[in-house]
Design a protein around this motif. Structure first.
Motif, PDB file in Angstrom:
ATOM      1  N   ALA A 101      12.586  56.523  12.284  1.00 44.56           N
ATOM      2  CA  ALA A 101      12.815  55.110  12.576  1.00 44.56           C
ATOM      3  C   ALA A 101      12.947  54.885  14.084  1.00 44.56           C
ATOM      4  O   ALA A 101      12.473  53.879  14.621  1.00 44.56           O
ATOM      5  N   PHE A 102      13.584  55.817  14.769  1.00 43.60           N
ATOM      6  CA  PHE A 102      13.736  55.692  16.218  1.00 43.60           C
ATOM      7  C   PHE A 102      12.374  55.685  16.904  1.00 43.60           C
ATOM      8  O   PHE A 102      12.124  54.873  17.805  1.00 43.60           O
ATOM      9  N   GLN A 103      11.481  56.566  16.484  1.00 39.08           N
ATOM     10  CA  GLN A 103      10.173  56.656  17.127  1.00 39.08           C
ATOM     11  C   GLN A 103       9.419  55.337  16.989  1.00 39.08           C
ATOM     12  O   GLN A 103       8.842  54.838  17.955  1.00 39.08           O
ATOM     13  N   ALA A 104       9.453  54.732  15.785  1.00 36.26           N
ATOM     14  CA  ALA A 104       8.772  53.456  15.579  1.00 36.26           C
ATOM     15  C   ALA A 104       9.437  52.347  16.379  1.00 36.26           C
ATOM     16  O   ALA A 104       8.755  51.499  16.985  1.00 36.26           O
ATOM     17  N   ALA A 105      10.776  52.331  16.410  1.00 36.18           N
ATOM     18  CA  ALA A 105      11.498  51.292  17.146  1.00 36.18           C
ATOM     19  C   ALA A 105      11.234  51.405  18.642  1.00 36.18           C
ATOM     20  O   ALA A 105      11.102  50.390  19.343  1.00 36.18           O
ATOM     21  N   LEU A 106      11.164  52.626  19.153  1.00 37.30           N
ATOM     22  CA  LEU A 106      10.888  52.818  20.576  1.00 37.30           C
ATOM     23  C   LEU A 106       9.494  52.329  20.940  1.00 37.30           C
ATOM     24  O   LEU A 106       9.291  51.691  21.984  1.00 37.30           O
ATOM     25  N   GLN A 107       8.506  52.583  20.073  1.00 42.52           N
ATOM     26  CA  GLN A 107       7.146  52.100  20.332  1.00 42.52           C
ATOM     27  C   GLN A 107       7.130  50.576  20.403  1.00 42.52           C
ATOM     28  O   GLN A 107       6.482  49.984  21.279  1.00 42.52           O
ATOM     29  N   ARG A 108       7.852  49.904  19.488  1.00 39.76           N
ATOM     30  CA  ARG A 108       7.917  48.443  19.508  1.00 39.76           C
ATOM     31  C   ARG A 108       8.596  47.946  20.779  1.00 39.76           C
ATOM     32  O   ARG A 108       8.167  46.965  21.407  1.00 39.76           O
ATOM     33  N   HIS A 109       9.672  48.653  21.175  1.00 35.62           N
ATOM     34  CA  HIS A 109      10.408  48.266  22.383  1.00 35.62           C
ATOM     35  C   HIS A 109       9.499  48.359  23.615  1.00 35.62           C
ATOM     36  O   HIS A 109       9.493  47.445  24.465  1.00 35.62           O
TER      37      HIS A 109
END
Length: 786
Positions: free
Chosen positions: A697-705
């Protein structure tokens, strides 16, 4: 309290009851010589194996214990028999060869042989996985060999290198009872003896003591009995250990010129003579050296010395070479984030990189047979004087000042030399009375006796002394240097204000100033003028990379454990941290860590038993490396973090993973959190995502950020990408190269390769829950209105 050596010796010589006890012990020792000699020669000639030799020797020494050898001496022999020897008896045979021909004339040479042999044995056993506590300490070689030599050659003038004599001489030198002996290696409490030169300096110290206090040798083994008596008197003194011997004040801050001149004269005059009533000195040719430019250190010795620097401070070899080359050219400023070892490097590099090989340690091709600092001379290296800059510095602080001095109610005015003047003057031997007489006739370049930065409290002989100015930009440095700024370029003369005018103090051609500068504060403190910048080379010191992870972890663990070891001395402590004579630390038999000739610090974990701290330490390191993406924390901050963890765990008897995680959470709050307040809003946001999200989830959230940043604040996206590109993996390759950074920044979606993110944020490893640390970061976020 004995204020002088004469008072102390008079008290000793008057103690007839003690002398009678000593004479009785001497008579009891006489019949043991033939017995001990027969046992030793039977071993040397191969008639008895080591096990039998050790057993027979122990039995011979045990009755009445007249040699006091049942402690450290027999303990080390027992270690040798248990851990060093093998069925082939190869180590025992080498021991036999060292004892072969031992007598009063070759004690120093045999000590050096035994020390080198024990170093090899230590490395061999450590690589076999043996813990440090069972290995014979090389530092005990002098005591063991000198005692064997005394038994084999009773009339050979052997003085045993017992701990009592070495500690006593150390105290006497520090108290000013006897002068500093060139080549004598003083440490905090005793004297190190590992080479033939060390032993000769030890004998010289005893000779100087006799010269200053004739009559002590009225009895055999006089040194042993005298210092044992001194120790007994101190132990029986109600006021404690410092009342019998009053030590000199070691302060050497701003000093009256006449006193300072006397000290310089003293060092280069007959150091074995009377220090009082200096009249007309002559130059000591043993200390006088040419005034010549700073010389390079030859290869391959330089490479080995650079590796020794890296054992203390983890800095890339290329950076150390840049500093070395810059010093050959002139003065240097070391800049960088806090905690990267700038100050320690400023002190160690002059002392280490200009050491040279002693002629006795060279083989046929001129290279050292095996690398050990004890084989190298400091007489070509440089000591340092460390001062910390403050905002109130003026030319008086660095150059000189006319200051009032009150004596017996009368005020007079005398010259006080500043830090720069006093350090330069330390490099000269002065044959004169006042600064007006400074000239190339009255001044000669002379070697310096000073404390070692590498081995604190050890007095060694150096080629010269340099000035280290810590926190360089905390002072108005241009103002403080004044006219001396021109002298920094020419290395010619320093004009010093004195009473009634000024005088010119020559600057040695090999003199250097090293400054340290905290790059995080450089915009908030005093600025450095362009004129001054031109006179210094500026070299940036950054934290170690991930390619140096194992070596940095070793330094952090060792220094943190070393700082908290005293906390485990309580009898009811669940944790025990011990240290052996080779400076190896052992923690509950679960971890053994210490200096390693190849790896800096080697850590040996007990793989048979689960040790929760090891798991939590690994997790802590991953978190620390993630924080380093945005905040360049130095090794010193890592040591502080681990030290706080250890204090909580050791004092509260932590034994589980959950307990050690609590210690980590609290330590991150107490030592790291406040240093993250300076982060940009989006950097804080990413750290919060990292701490509160599942890995995928962190990896996906970081990409969005990152994609959101690219659409709204492109410059902040670019800053994030540059932060990623500044981090390298274990092979030294950046997670994002320059081409990738430009490509990702130029076009949406701004996608960072998944493999790069997994490596940057250690997403293949579980992240523990850290509620306190997470709450602190949320507070920062709220305060800044994110």
């Amino acid at each position: 309290m004995a204020n002088t050596l004469n008072e102390l010796v008079a008290s000793y010589l008057a103690d007839t009851a003690d002398h009678e006890e000593a004479k009785k012990l001497i008579e009891e020792r006489k019949p043991t010589f033939p017995i001990l000699q027969a046992i030793i020669y039977a071993f040397i000639e191969g008639h008895t194996p080591f096990s039998e030799f050790r057993e027979r020797l122990g039995k011979a020494l045990r009755p009445a214990e007249v040699w006091y050898a049942q402690g450290r001496f027999m303990m080390e022999l027992n270690k040798f028999g248990k851990n060093h020897n093998d069925p082939s008896e190869a180590p025992a045979n080498e021991f036999r060869q060292i004892l072969q021909g031992l007598n009063g004339r070759n004690v120093g040479h045999k000590i050096e042989q035994f020390y080198q042999f024990l170093l090899k044995e230590r490395n061999r056993l450590r690589h076999e996985g043996k813990l440090g506590g069972g290995i014979v300490a090389p530092g005990n070689s002098a005591y063991m060999i000198s005692l064997f030599a005394l038994w084999l050659d009773p009339e050979g003038g052997v003085i045993t290198c017992s701990e009592g004599i070495r500690k006593g001489l150390n105290r006497f030198i520090k108290a000013g009872f006897i002068p500093e002996i060139p080549g004598l290696k003083l440490n905090a409490t005793t004297i190190d003896i590992t080479t033939a030169q060390d032993y000769e300096a030890f004998l010289e110290a005893n000779r100087v003591l006799l010269k200053r206090a004739p009559g002590l040798d009225f009895i055999p083994y006089w040194s042993e009995f005298f210092f044992y008596w001194v120790l007994q008197q101190e132990q029986s003194s109600k006021a404690g250990a410092n009342t019998l011997i009053k030590e000199d004040d070691p302060s050497d801050l701003l000093t009256d010129s006449s006193t300072q001149a006397g000290r310089v004269q003293e060092r280069s005059s007959d150091w074995s003579g009377n220090k009082e009533g200096y009249t007309t000195p002559s130059f000591d040719t043993k200390l006088i050296i040419p005034n010549e430019p700073l010389k390079p250190t030859p290869e391959p010795l330089l490479s080995r010395l650079i590796h020794e620097v890296q054992r203390h401070i983890l800095v890339d070899e290329a950076v150390i070479r840049r500093i070395y080359h810059a010093l050959l050219a002139g003065h240097v400023i070391l800049s960088g984030p806090p905690g990267t070892g700038k100050t320690e490097m400023a002190r160690l590099i002059p002392e280490l990189l200009w050491r040279s090989e002693k002629s006795t340690s060279q083989n046929g091709n001129g290279a050292a047979a095996s690398f050990d600092l004890s084989e190298l001379s400091t007489e070509t290296a440089y000591s340092t004087r460390l001062v910390t800059a403050t905002d109130d510095w003026t030319p008086r602080t660095l150059i000189s000042n006319i200051a009032p001095v009150s004596k017996n109610g009368t005020v007079s005015y005398k010259v006080q030399f500043g830090h720069l003047t006093a350090t330069i003057q330390k490099n000269w031997s002065f044959q004169g009375a006042t600064p007006e007489e400074w000239s190339h006739v009255s001044l000669r370049r002379a070697r310096v006796s000073a404390s070692s930065s590498l081995e604190r409290s050890t007095i060694q002989t150096f080629k010269g002394q340099w000035l280290v100015i810590d926190e360089f930009n905390r002072a108005p440095i241009d103002l403080a240097l004044g006219e001396a700024m021109t002298s920094l370029s020419t290395n010619d003369h320093l004009r010093v204000n004195i009473e009634g005018g000024s005088a010119e103090l020559p600057i040695p051609q090999d003199f250097r100033i090293i400054g340290t500068l905290n790059s995080f504060d450089r915009n908030y403190l005093n600025q450095i003028s362009e004129a001054l910048k031109r006179r210094f080379s500026f070299i940036e010191i950054l934290p170690p990379t991930r390619a140096m992870r194992e070596a940095e972890q070793g330094i952090v663990l060792y220094k943190a454990l070393q700082k908290v070891r005293h906390l485990t001395e309580a009898e009811n402590s669940l944790h025990t941290i011990t240290i052996d004579d080779d400076q190896w630390l052992t923690w509950n038999d679960s971890l053994s860590i210490g200096p390693d000739d190849i790896e800096g610090y080697a850590a040996l974990w007990d793989e048979k038993h689960h040790f929760p701290f090891q798991e939590v330490f690994s997790a802590a390191w991953n978190i620390f490396e993630v924080i380093r993406i945005y905040r360049q924390l130095g090794t010193a901050q890592a040591i502080t973090l681990v030290r706080h963890m250890l204090i909580a765990g050791l004092l509260q008897g932590y034994t589980t993973r959950e307990q050690w995680l609590q210690a980590l959470d609290a330590a991150l709050c107490d030592t790291i959190a406040d240093q993250l307040q300076v982060l940009l809003p989006d950097e804080l946001a990413v750290l919060l995502l990292y701490l509160t999200s599942q890995r995928e989830a962190f990896q996906a959230a970081l990409q969005r950020h990152l994609d959101d940043l690219g659409q709204t604040t492109h410059n902040r996206l670019y800053r994030q990408l540059l932060a990623f590109g500044s981090v390298s993996d274990e092979q030294g390759q950046p997670y994002l190269n320059d081409i990738e950074i430009e490509r990702i920044a130029a076009k949406a979606p701004h996608t960072v390769p998944a493999a790069s993110l997994r490596g940057l944020y250690h997403l293949d490893h579980e992240l523990p829950v850290l509620p306190q640390f997470t709450r602190r970061l949320r507070t920062f976020k709220a305060e800044r209105g994110l």
